[in-house]
Motif scaffolding. Structure first.
Motif, PDB file in Angstrom:
ATOM      1  N   GLY A 156       0.822  -1.201   0.000  1.00  0.00           N
ATOM      2  CA  GLY A 156       0.000   0.000   0.000  1.00  0.00           C
ATOM      3  C   GLY A 156       0.860   1.257   0.000  1.00  0.00           C
ATOM      4  N   PHE A 157       0.377   2.279   0.712  1.00  0.00           N
ATOM      5  CA  PHE A 157       1.148   3.515   0.803  1.00  0.00           C
ATOM      6  C   PHE A 157       2.479   3.297   1.523  1.00  0.00           C
ATOM      7  N   TRP A 158       2.536   2.278   2.373  1.00  0.00           N
ATOM      8  CA  TRP A 158       3.764   2.000   3.120  1.00  0.00           C
ATOM      9  C   TRP A 158       4.820   1.340   2.235  1.00  0.00           C
ATOM     10  N   GLY A 159       4.432   0.919   1.055  1.00  0.00           N
ATOM     11  CA  GLY A 159       5.401   0.445   0.079  1.00  0.00           C
ATOM     12  C   GLY A 159       5.856   1.549  -0.855  1.00  0.00           C
ATOM     13  N   VAL A 160       5.115   2.680  -0.842  1.00  0.00           N
ATOM     14  CA  VAL A 160       5.480   3.837  -1.668  1.00  0.00           C
ATOM     15  C   VAL A 160       6.593   4.637  -0.995  1.00  0.00           C
ATOM     16  N   ALA A 161       6.423   4.902   0.304  1.00  0.00           N
ATOM     17  CA  ALA A 161       7.432   5.611   1.090  1.00  0.00           C
ATOM     18  C   ALA A 161       7.237   5.227   2.550  1.00  0.00           C
ATOM     19  N   ARG A 162       8.293   5.338   3.330  1.00  0.00           N
ATOM     20  CA  ARG A 162       8.247   4.867   4.709  1.00  0.00           C
ATOM     21  C   ARG A 162       7.426   5.791   5.615  1.00  0.00           C
ATOM     22  N   HIS A 163       7.204   7.025   5.183  1.00  0.00           N
ATOM     23  CA  HIS A 163       6.426   7.980   5.983  1.00  0.00           C
ATOM     24  C   HIS A 163       5.468   8.747   5.069  1.00  0.00           C
ATOM     25  N   PHE A 164       4.728   8.042   4.253  1.00  0.00           N
ATOM     26  CA  PHE A 164       3.858   8.712   3.286  1.00  0.00           C
ATOM     27  C   PHE A 164       2.698   9.429   3.969  1.00  0.00           C
ATOM     28  N   ASN A 165       2.387   9.041   5.209  1.00  0.00           N
ATOM     29  CA  ASN A 165       1.378   9.780   5.973  1.00  0.00           C
ATOM     30  C   ASN A 165       1.850  11.209   6.232  1.00  0.00           C
ATOM     31  N   TYR A 166       3.162  11.398   6.433  1.00  0.00           N
ATOM     32  CA  TYR A 166       3.698  12.749   6.606  1.00  0.00           C
ATOM     33  C   TYR A 166       3.570  13.561   5.313  1.00  0.00           C
ATOM     34  N   THR A 167       3.697  12.898   4.178  1.00  0.00           N
ATOM     35  CA  THR A 167       3.533  13.587   2.897  1.00  0.00           C
ATOM     36  C   THR A 167       2.125  14.170   2.788  1.00  0.00           C
ATOM     37  N   GLY A 168       1.124  13.375   3.155  1.00  0.00           N
ATOM     38  CA  GLY A 168      -0.253  13.868   3.155  1.00  0.00           C
ATOM     39  C   GLY A 168      -0.444  14.996   4.144  1.00  0.00           C
ATOM     40  N   ASP A 169       0.191  14.873   5.309  1.00  0.00           N
ATOM     41  CA  ASP A 169       0.111  15.918   6.326  1.00  0.00           C
ATOM     42  C   ASP A 169       0.681  17.233   5.795  1.00  0.00           C
ATOM     43  N   LEU A 170       1.793  17.156   5.083  1.00  0.00           N
ATOM     44  CA  LEU A 170       2.405  18.368   4.526  1.00  0.00           C
ATOM     45  C   LEU A 170       1.534  18.989   3.442  1.00  0.00           C
ATOM     46  N   MET A 171       0.843  18.177   2.653  1.00  0.00           N
ATOM     47  CA  MET A 171      -0.075  18.718   1.648  1.00  0.00           C
ATOM     48  C   MET A 171      -1.203  19.494   2.319  1.00  0.00           C
ATOM     49  N   GLY A 172      -1.737  18.938   3.397  1.00  0.00           N
ATOM     50  CA  GLY A 172      -2.776  19.646   4.136  1.00  0.00           C
ATOM     51  C   GLY A 172      -2.266  20.939   4.740  1.00  0.00           C
ATOM     52  N   SER A 173      -1.045  20.899   5.271  1.00  0.00           N
ATOM     53  CA  SER A 173      -0.451  22.095   5.866  1.00  0.00           C
ATOM     54  C   SER A 173      -0.275  23.197   4.825  1.00  0.00           C
ATOM     55  N   LEU A 174       0.158  22.812   3.634  1.00  0.00           N
ATOM     56  CA  LEU A 174       0.313  23.792   2.560  1.00  0.00           C
ATOM     57  C   LEU A 174      -1.035  24.393   2.168  1.00  0.00           C
TER      58      LEU A 174
END
Length: 472
Positions: A395-413
């Motif tokens: 899943g997303f955990w195979g895309v990057a080890r912290h992809f939840n942080y990527t989503g968090d940064l998109m929301g922050s932006l």
């Protein structure tokens, strides 16, 4: 303390003592290097100043972060003049803040959760936390969503019917309240520091580095408590600051309406997107017990002062800015911000959901229509028990080890972009969150490497990227 000490039945697994010594052990470092010490002292000195500077910039300079510096450089003002113009501590603000904190303590301690009985999908009530480095599993009363709902019901009842206080009360006392939050932040941090020496909740989970500054900032006790249920981490992480977040934004809406006679679509966007984040936090509060804040961080000034002061004052800068600068976005701009925020939230929540589902089912589930792949690993807790864990690579955990942080940064932006591009002050949040989450990536992976040893290397080989696939 309401906790249990559990060991896996396969703790020794027939292994020799020498092999068990080779097992990785996790937790905060025992010793402090000079680089970490410099960073700690710098944060202790600069963080309170940063909060004051941004709030003062809005109060005195219409949210310009450069104007006060230019005036200081040109000799047009002095630090004493800026300080003297700032509203001082007031007993009115102190009473408001005391009632606020007392009300949250009452809701946290005296109202056991009933939401999970009404909504079966919600996980509330008494829940187990993660295993601590000493091998303990603490129990928590999860009632954050209920506290949020009751608090906001009181707020809207007052605004619509009772009129006990003005909906702009938070904005109107914003700087005097800042002094009150600092008093609480330093008080609770100092209390936790002293408590760790004199009467720790669990001495086995305390870590003394030998450096007073590091111990004070990063904390000594892992889960300081008063009695069975008042957990410092859960309360200060999830009550006075995060519940206040949405109330602060509502106060900004009321003030914008009072000052300008209308509410902008940018203000609505900021309120909606940040409310989604806050509600997600409380809906998944039981899941939060397994995150780095609870699982790894000790309780010190970093969490105590940070949750009381840094979070409510700097996480809400966008709404504060929009009170002074009511930005009306074009339809295209507003839609772009909304989509960015919603897509970021979807990635953030879906990634965390996949991990939670995998953990709850021990891998007996489907991720993106397939049985998940994982790397099995072992680790050792301080009580000598050897435990097994699985690191998902699907899943997303195979895309990057912290992809939840990527989503968090998109929301922050998205929060920042809702304010337009007239000033840089609203964009402090995305800068800060980028630094925070990148540092958290490094910190988390260092701990995981210590915890899992060679198994962590196998995992990073399988999932090579941290945040952005192909980039970082």
């Amino acid at each position: 303390m309401e906790s249990t000490r559990r060991r896996a039945k396969h703790s020794t697994n027939g292994q020799s003592a020498e092999h068990m010594e080779q097992q990785a052990q996790w937790g905060r470092a025992w010793e402090v290097d000079w680089f970490s010490l410099i960073g700690v002292v710098s944060l202790l000195c600069l963080a309170p100043f940063i909060v004051f500077y941004f709030v003062m910039a809005c109060d005195q300079y219409q949210c310009s972060v450069t104007q006060p510096l230019l005036e200081l450089y040109r000799g047009q003002t002095t630090l004493f003049t800026i300080w003297s113009r700032a509203p001082s501590f007031s007993w009115t603000a102190a009473k408001v803040y005391a009632v606020w904190v007392g009300f949250q303590v009452f809701l946290y301690m005296c109202l056991p959760d009933v939401i999970h009985k009404v909504i079966p999908a919600y996980v509330g009530g008494v829940q187990d936390g993660a295993r601590t480095p000493a091998g303990l599993i603490n129990k928590y009363e999860i009632n954050g969503l209920q506290c949020w709902l009751v608090t906001h019901a009181v707020w809207f009842a007052n605004a619509s019917y009772f009129h006990w206080f003005s909906p702009t009360i938070i904005f109107d006392n914003w700087i005097p309240l800042m002094w009150c939050t600092n008093i609480l932040g330093y008080t609770v941090s100092t209390f936790a520091f002293v408590k760790a020496y004199l009467f720790p909740t669990n001495a086995e989970d305390c870590k003394f580095t030998g450096n007073i500054f590091y111990n004070y900032m990063m904390g000594i006790e892992f889960n300081p408590r008063i009695g069975k249920w008042f957990d410092f981490k859960l309360f200060f992480n999830g009550r006075p600051g995060i519940i206040a977040w949405t109330l602060i934004n509502l106060s900004y809406i009321a003030k914008q309406q009072e000052l300008h006679g209308y509410i902008t679509n940018s203000m609505i966007l900021v309120n909606v997107l940040q409310a989604i984040y806050v509600l997600d936090f409380f809906w998944n509060e039981a899941w939060y017990l397994k995150t780095i804040d609870i699982c790894h961080d000790h309780f010190g000034w970093y969490l105590g002062w940070g949750d009381c002061v840094w979070l409510p004052y700097l996480y809400t800068l966008q709404g504060l800015y929009l009170v002074y600068h009511p930005v009306q976005l074009s339809d295209a701009h507003a839609l772009t911000v909304l989509l960015l925020g919603l897509v970021g939230y979807y990635i953030f929540r879906s990634t965390n959901h996949q991990k939670d589902l995998f953990r709850r089912t021990d891998g007996s589930c489907t991720i993106w229509g397939r049985k998940p792949t994982y790397i099995e690993c072992t680790y050792r807790s301080a009580d000598g028990g050897v435990h097994r864990s699985k690191l998902m690579t699907s899943g997303f955990w195979g895309v990057a080890r912290h992809f939840n942080y990527t989503g968090d940064l998109m929301g922050s932006l998205a929060y920042c972009a809702a304010c337009g591009f007239g000033h840089i002050l609203p964009y402090f949040y995305i800068v800060y969150m980028t630094i925070l989450l990148v540092h958290r990536c490094v910190r988390d992976e260092h701990r995981c490497s210590s915890k899992y040893g060679k198994d962590w290397k196998r995992y990073t080989d399988a999932v090579p990227y941290r945040l952005i696939p192909g980039v970082f």
